[in-house]
Design an enzyme around this catalytic site. Structure first.
Site, PDB file in Angstrom:
ATOM      1  N   GLU A   2       0.850  -1.181   0.000  1.00 11.47           N
ATOM      2  CA  GLU A   2       0.000   0.000   0.000  1.00 11.47           C
ATOM      3  C   GLU A   2       0.891   1.238   0.000  1.00 11.47           C
ATOM      4  O   GLU A   2       2.080   1.169   0.319  1.00 11.47           O
ATOM      5  CB  GLU A   2      -0.903   0.025   1.246  1.00 11.47           C
ATOM      6  N   ASP A  50     -19.332  -9.894  -7.100  1.00  9.43           N
ATOM      7  CA  ASP A  50     -19.200  -9.389  -5.734  1.00  9.43           C
ATOM      8  C   ASP A  50     -18.663  -7.963  -5.759  1.00  9.43           C
ATOM      9  O   ASP A  50     -19.101  -7.099  -4.976  1.00  9.43           O
ATOM     10  CB  ASP A  50     -18.256 -10.301  -4.947  1.00  9.43           C
TER      11      ASP A  50
END
Length: 231
Positions: A72, A97
């Site tokens: 990240e 989803d």
């Protein structure tokens, strides 16, 4: 699996879901899958980098997960972390989803995007990834592999579908007109009988509704006398 094989494997699902109403352009979906997986379909079928998050089950995610290393960007720097990612029974389930995730208000701009480029920017703005270059990378992948051809495929299929609907509507109208040609409306029966008695109409041939209206008007104007002759 080559990059081209990866694209060929997932493109049908991306196109199918778009035709069914998915907010994601196929080009964006495919580019995102390449970026999130490196062009490899993992055993857990998560091609969208969808983490477990709240853990709320959905019709497409049954609660299985895998713990994987990822990175990240925080405060401008890359940080290697481990995270729990959703595991799916199929690639299509992962896409479906993800579409549920895009129902959130934070992704409203993703849903409303009119072009792939606009949608890519909306993904980053909605916080889908922490990488500040996320949109740039998706744009590059889209261009590199000419992924917008799949958007065009959807547009062409929708155009064909609309043409089929138009032809079907014409067929329905033709059938209705055919029915009108073989059935005399109740309100026109007296006029038709009078015209037939006058010898100017063969009632077995039928006619359109406009024709029956015309005959009825002539009858009401008294143009067929009681003896069955034209007035």
């Amino acid at each position: 699996m080559t990059r081209e094989e990866f694209i060929a494997a997932i493109a049908p699902a991306a196109v199918k879901l778009r035709l069914e109403g998915s907010p994601l352009f196929p080009s964006v979906r495919i580019a995102q899958a390449i970026l999130e997986t490196g062009g490899v379909i993992p055993a857990w079928n998560n091609l969208v980098g969808y983490k477990v998050g709240s853990g709320v089950l959905t019709p497409y995610w049954k609660g299985r997960s895998v713990n994987k290393s990822t990175w990240e960007v925080y405060d401008g720097g890359e940080t290697r972390v481990r995270a729990d990612f959703r595991a799916y029974d199929s690639v299509e389930d992962s896409f479906r989803d993800q579409d549920l995730l895009f129902d959130l208000e934070r992704y409203r701009r993703v849903r409303e995007a009119k072009t792939p480029g606009e949608q890519i920017k909306a993904l980053l703005a909605g916080g889908y990834a922490t990488d500040p270059d996320y949109a740039k990378k998706l744009d590059q992948l889209t261009e590199q592999y000419a992924l917008t051809r799949y958007d065009k495929e959807v547009d062409d299929m929708l155009e064909q579908l609309m043409e089929q609907i138009r032809l079907l509507q014409e067929e329905v109208r033709a059938l209705r007109e055919q029915k009108a040609m073989t059935e005399i409306p109740v309100w026109a029966q007296e006029a038709v009988q009078a015209a037939a008695a006058a010898g100017i109409l063969d009632t077995t041939t039928g006619g359109s509704y406009d024709f029956y209206r015309f005959v009825t008007i002539l009858h009401r104007l008294g143009l067929f006398d009681a003896k069955g002759q034209a007035g």
